[in-house]
Enzyme design. Structure first.
Site, PDB file in Angstrom:
ATOM      1  CD  GLU A 274      -5.727  -5.956   0.050  1.00  0.00           C
ATOM      2  OE1 GLU A 274      -4.886  -5.964  -0.878  1.00  0.00           O
ATOM      3  OE2 GLU A 274      -5.605  -6.632   1.100  1.00  0.00           O
TER       4      GLU A 274
ATOM      5  CB  CYS B 166      10.364  -0.545   2.804  1.00  0.00           C
ATOM      6  SG  CYS B 166      11.133   0.021   1.309  1.00  0.00           S
TER       7      CYS B 166
ATOM      8  CE  LYS C 101      -2.894  -8.281  -4.426  1.00  0.00           C
ATOM      9  NZ  LYS C 101      -3.610  -7.169  -3.780  1.00  0.00           N
TER      10      LYS C 101
ATOM     11  CB  SER D  86       4.527  -7.495   5.775  1.00  0.00           C
ATOM     12  OG  SER D  86       3.655  -8.507   5.312  1.00  0.00           O
TER      13      SER D  86
ATOM     14  CD  GLU E 157       8.160  -2.961   8.525  1.00  0.00           C
ATOM     15  OE1 GLU E 157       7.548  -4.016   8.332  1.00  0.00           O
ATOM     16  OE2 GLU E 157       8.674  -2.295   7.615  1.00  0.00           O
TER      17      GLU E 157
ATOM     18  CG  PHE F  92      -0.287   0.431   2.500  1.00  0.00           C
ATOM     19  CD1 PHE F  92      -0.075   1.775   2.783  1.00  0.00           C
ATOM     20  CD2 PHE F  92       0.145  -0.512   3.438  1.00  0.00           C
ATOM     21  CE1 PHE F  92       0.550   2.174   3.963  1.00  0.00           C
ATOM     22  CE2 PHE F  92       0.766  -0.123   4.609  1.00  0.00           C
ATOM     23  CZ  PHE F  92       0.972   1.225   4.856  1.00  0.00           C
TER      24      PHE F  92
HETATM   25  P1  NAD Z   1       1.337  -6.675   3.078  1.00  0.00           P
HETATM   26  O1  NAD Z   1       2.343  -7.745   3.156  1.00  0.00           O
HETATM   27  O2  NAD Z   1       0.242  -6.664   4.075  1.00  0.00           O
HETATM   28  O3  NAD Z   1       0.615  -6.682   1.647  1.00  0.00           O
HETATM   29  C1  NAD Z   1       1.346  -6.684   0.450  1.00  0.00           C
HETATM   30  C2  NAD Z   1       0.547  -7.390  -0.626  1.00  0.00           C
HETATM   31  O4  NAD Z   1       0.317  -8.733  -0.228  1.00  0.00           O
HETATM   32  C3  NAD Z   1      -0.824  -6.766  -0.882  1.00  0.00           C
HETATM   33  O5  NAD Z   1      -1.053  -6.695  -2.277  1.00  0.00           O
HETATM   34  C4  NAD Z   1      -1.788  -7.722  -0.211  1.00  0.00           C
HETATM   35  O6  NAD Z   1      -3.026  -7.822  -0.882  1.00  0.00           O
HETATM   36  C5  NAD Z   1      -1.060  -9.058  -0.262  1.00  0.00           C
HETATM   37  N1  NAD Z   1      -1.361  -9.900   0.891  1.00  0.00           N
HETATM   38  C6  NAD Z   1      -1.583  -9.479   2.167  1.00  0.00           C
HETATM   39  N2  NAD Z   1      -1.834 -10.542   2.968  1.00  0.00           N
HETATM   40  C7  NAD Z   1      -1.768 -11.649   2.187  1.00  0.00           C
HETATM   41  C8  NAD Z   1      -1.943 -13.042   2.448  1.00  0.00           C
HETATM   42  N3  NAD Z   1      -2.225 -13.498   3.660  1.00  0.00           N
HETATM   43  N4  NAD Z   1      -1.803 -13.902   1.425  1.00  0.00           N
HETATM   44  C9  NAD Z   1      -1.506 -13.440   0.178  1.00  0.00           C
HETATM   45  N5  NAD Z   1      -1.336 -12.122  -0.125  1.00  0.00           N
HETATM   46  C10 NAD Z   1      -1.472 -11.239   0.872  1.00  0.00           C
HETATM   47  O7  NAD Z   1       2.144  -5.277   3.098  1.00  0.00           O
HETATM   48  P2  NAD Z   1       1.565  -3.802   3.168  1.00  0.00           P
HETATM   49  O8  NAD Z   1       1.011  -3.568   4.524  1.00  0.00           O
HETATM   50  O9  NAD Z   1       0.713  -3.524   2.002  1.00  0.00           O
HETATM   51  O10 NAD Z   1       2.915  -2.961   2.976  1.00  0.00           O
HETATM   52  C11 NAD Z   1       3.757  -2.609   4.045  1.00  0.00           C
HETATM   53  C12 NAD Z   1       4.934  -3.542   4.169  1.00  0.00           C
HETATM   54  O11 NAD Z   1       5.648  -3.578   2.942  1.00  0.00           O
HETATM   55  C13 NAD Z   1       5.934  -3.097   5.206  1.00  0.00           C
HETATM   56  O12 NAD Z   1       6.377  -4.235   5.918  1.00  0.00           O
HETATM   57  C14 NAD Z   1       7.069  -2.509   4.395  1.00  0.00           C
HETATM   58  O13 NAD Z   1       8.330  -2.524   5.021  1.00  0.00           O
HETATM   59  C15 NAD Z   1       7.042  -3.389   3.200  1.00  0.00           C
HETATM   60  N6  NAD Z   1       7.676  -2.764   2.055  1.00  0.00           N
HETATM   61  C16 NAD Z   1       8.898  -3.236   1.672  1.00  0.00           C
HETATM   62  C17 NAD Z   1       9.563  -2.646   0.617  1.00  0.00           C
HETATM   63  C18 NAD Z   1      10.928  -3.132   0.196  1.00  0.00           C
HETATM   64  O14 NAD Z   1      11.404  -2.694  -0.832  1.00  0.00           O
HETATM   65  N7  NAD Z   1      11.554  -4.009   0.938  1.00  0.00           N
HETATM   66  C19 NAD Z   1       8.974  -1.579  -0.068  1.00  0.00           C
HETATM   67  C20 NAD Z   1       7.712  -1.136   0.341  1.00  0.00           C
HETATM   68  C21 NAD Z   1       7.073  -1.741   1.416  1.00  0.00           C
END
Ligand code: NAD
Length: 496
Positions: free
Chosen positions: A184, A289, A181, A234, A389, A157
Site C-alpha cells: 500500500e 533485503c 496485492k 518482513s 534489521e 515496498f
Molecule cells: P512488510 O512485512 O511490512 O509488508 C509486506 C506486505 O505485507 C505488504 O504488502 C503489507 O501490506 C503486508 N502486511 C504488512 N503488515 C501486515 C499484517 N499485519 N498482516 C498482513 N499483512 C501485512 O514489509 P515491507 O516493510 O513492505 O518490506 C520490507 C521488508 O521486506 C524488509 O524486512 C526486507 O528485508 C523484506 N524483504 C525481503 C526480501 C527477500 O527476498 N527476502 C525481499 C524484499 C524485501
C-alpha cells in the site's frame, strides 16, 4: 513535471477491467523525498470484498486457462516483455517517485523484472516431466505437472517493480491464475504495469490486482479457492503468512527480512571491495533485503576502515530523479524515526558513531525522509542492534580475528539471506561458500542477487517454505505433480 505521476483514488483490476474498490476509506501514497501526495489507495475491511470478486474472476478464468497449451500460455509474456521495455523509463520514474530510490536503481529493477519474464517464456521446457518406460512388463510410469488454481502474491515496498515478477510470469505460464496485492506504500508502479497487462491477449481474470493492507492479505489467506501464496516482506509478517496460509491448507513461500554480513579479508582488492561494499550498504538507502549491513574486517590495519569511511561520506544523497544523486530517502517518516532510534540505541549499547547521517537536510527537499550514510563501529557482538534489521543507510563495522570467527558470527545470526566475502584467496572463498549459512552467497560480490534463472534463495528466518521465487523453483512451486502408472498388456494389441 512530477504531476504526471499523480493518480486519484486507485482502482483494482479484476476480471479484465478497472473497478472501484468496495472500500471507500483510503490512505495516501506519499513521495518520500517531497511528501507530495501521489495517490490514494483503498485501505480497510471493504477490500476483503474486493478479494472475493477477484478470486471469483480468477477461479472462473482458471477453468479454461489451465487447459490452454503451455506454448500458447507463454505468448502474452513475449508481448509483455516488449511492452515493459517500451515503457521502462516511465515505470522506472514511477518507482523513484513512490519509493524514493534513484532512477538508475529503478531502471535496474525493471531490467530484473523483464529478465524474469524472459525466463518464464521458457516454461514449456521447465514444465516438462519425467517418464519411465517398462517399470514392469507392459507398464509405464510418468509424472506430469499441473497448475494449482488461483495463486496470490503479497509484495513489499522496496522493489515495487521487480518482486511481483519473481512469481507472476511463472504462475500464469504454468496455467494458474494470479492475484497481486502490492504494498500500500507503493501501489502506483503496479498500476502502470497493469495498464500494460491490460493490452495483452489474456482472458479476463487470469491476472488481477487488488489493493489494500492487512485486510486484503487476510482475505487472501483465508479464501479456500486461493491455493498458493507468495509473500515477500518482513520476517514477522512472513512467519504470520506462512502459518496462517499453511493452517488453511495452502502452499506458501514466504521470504522475510535480513541482516547481511560481508567479510573483507586483507588480501582483497581494497579499492574494488570498498566501492562495492558501500554500494551494497547504501544503495536503495539500505532498503534492500540484500543490503550489506554488518561489515566484518579481519586483520585490517586501518586502511579498509578509512576507505569505507571516505566512500560513505562522499555519497550524494537527494531526490532520486535528480542527476548525480546516489542515494534517496527512506520510505516514510516513521521509517526515518525508526532508523534514527536504532542508531541511537547502537550508541547506547556502546558503539562509536564514526559517521552520523541523522538530521540530514537536503536543499530543496527539506521535508524528505533523508538519512545520510551512517557508520557505527564497535557494536557489542552480543548486543541487539548487531542482530537487528535496520533497513536504512547504516553500516556496522566489526573487526574479527580470523575467517573462522567471521563464519561463527555469521552462522550464529538468525537471518540467512546473504553472506559475502571479499578475498583473492581461492581456498578461503571455497571454505566460505561451503560453510556460510546463507541462501545467497557472494564472493567479491556485494549484492548476491540471483539472476532470474536461479532461485532467490534465503535461509533461516529469511525464508519460510521450500521452493523459492524465480526460475525452476517457481515452476515447481506453481505446479503440483501427478504420477500416472499405465498398463497396456501386449496381448491387447490388435493387428491391423
Ligand atoms: P512488510 O512485512 O511490512 O509488508 C509486506 C506486505 O505485507 C505488504 O504488502 C503489507 O501490506 C503486508 N502486511 C504488512 N503488515 C501486515 C499484517 N499485519 N498482516 C498482513 N499483512 C501485512 O514489509 P515491507 O516493510 O513492505 O518490506 C520490507 C521488508 O521486506 C524488509 O524486512 C526486507 O528485508 C523484506 N524483504 C525481503 C526480501 C527477500 O527476498 N527476502 C525481499 C524484499 C524485501
Amino acid at each position: 513535471m512530477t504531476n504526471n505521476f499523480i493518480m486519484e483514488n486507485l482502482s483494482n483490476y479484476i476480471g479484465g477491467a478497472w473497478v472501484k474498490s468496495k472500500e471507500d476509506n483510503t490512505i495516501e501514497v506519499i513521495n518520500p523525498a517531497t511528501q507530495e501526495i501521489l495517490g490514494k489507495v483503498p485501505y480497510g475491511n471493504g477490500t476483503s470484498v474486493d478479494v472475493e470478486d477477484a478470486v471469483e474472476a480468477a477461479s472462473q478464468a482458471f477453468k479454461s486457462w489451465s487447459q490452454v497449451p503451455v506454448m500458447k500460455r507463454v505468448q502474452p509474456l513475449y508481448k509483455l516483455k516488449q511492452l515493459l521495455e517500451e515503457n521502462a523509463e516511465e515505470i522506472a520514474r514511477t518507482i523513484t517517485m513512490e519509493s524514493g530510490k534513484t532512477l538508475a536503481e529503478s531502471r535496474g529493477e525493471i531490467q530484473r523484472a523483464i529478465e524474469n519474464v524472459e525466463v518464464a517464456c521458457g516454461t514449456p521446457m521447465l514444465i516438462q516431466s519425467e517418464f519411465s518406460e517398462n517399470i514392469a512388463t507392459g507398464v509405464d510410469e510418468f509424472m506430469i505437472r499441473q497448475p494449482l488454481g488461483v495463486c496470490a502474491c503479497i509484495a513489499p515496498f522496496n522493489f515495487p517493480g521487480m518482486i511481483p515478477f519473481w512469481f507472476l510470469p511463472y504462475a500464469i505460464a504454468c496455467g494458474n491464475t494470479f492475484i497481486l496485492k502490492p504494498s500500500e506504500k507503493v501501489p502506483l508502479t503496479m498500476v502502470k504495469v497493469f495498464q500494460l497487462i491490460e493490452q495483452l491477449d489474456l482472458p479476463k481474470g487470469v491476472i488481477s490486482l487488488v489493493h489494500g493492507g492487512k485486510e486484503t492479505v487476510n482475505a487472501l489467506l483465508d479464501h479456500p479457492e486461493v491455493k498458493a501464496i507468495s509473500f515477500v516482506g518482513s520476517t514477522q509478517i512472513a512467519k504470520y503468512i506462512y502459518s496462517r496460509g499453511a493452517a488453511n491448507g495452502k502452499r506458501v513461500q514466504a521470504q522475510g527480512g535480513a541482516k547481511n554480513p560481508v567479510v573483507i579479508l586483507p588480501d582483497a582488492d581494497i579499492d574494488m571491495s570498498v566501492q562495492i561494499v558501500t554500494d551494497s550498504v547504501f544503495g536503495c538507502a539500505g532498503q534492500r533485503c540484500l543490503a550489506a549491513s554488518n561489515i566484518i574486517t579481519v586483520g585490517d590495519n586501518g586502511n579498509i576502515k578509512e576507505a569505507l569511511y571516505e566512500s560513505a561520506k562522499s555519497r550524494t544523497t537527494g531526490f532520486g530523479l535528480d542527476e548525480k544523486v546516489e542515494m534517496g530517502p527512506v520510505i516514510s517518516s516513521e521509517s526515518k524515526s525508526r532508523v534514527e532510534h536504532l542508531i541511537e540505541k547502537g550508541v547506547h549499547e556502546g558503539a562509536k558513531l564514526l559517521l552520523d547521517g541523522r538530521n540530514a537536510t537536503i536543499e530543496g527537499y527539506e521535508k524528505g525522509n533523508f538519512i545520510k550514510p551512517t557508520i557505527l563501529e564497535g557494536l557489542p557482538l552480543d548486543g541487539e542492534i548487531i542482530r537487528t534489521e535496520i533497513f536504512g543507510p547504516v553500516m556496522s563495522l566489526i573487526e574479527l580475528k580470523t575467517v573462522d570467527d567471521a563464519l561463527n558470527f555469521i552462522n550464529n545470526g538468525h537471518y540467512g539471506n546473504m553472506a559475502c566475502l571479499f578475498t583473492s584467496s581461492g581456498a578461503n572463498a571455497r571454505k566460505f561458500r561451503n560453510q556460510a549459512n546463507a541462501g545467497n552467497v557472494g564472493i567479491n560480490i556485494g549484492v548476491a542477487a540471483p539472476m532470474a534463472q536461479f532461485p532467490f534463495s534465503g535461509w533461516k528466518e529469511s525464508f519460510f517454505g521450500d521452493l523459492h521465487g524465480q526460475g525452476r523453483h517457481a515452476v515447481e512451486f506453481f505446479t503440483q505433480t501427478k504420477v500416472v502408472i499405465e498398463r497396456w498388456p501386449k496381448e491387447w494389441s490388435r493387428k491391423f
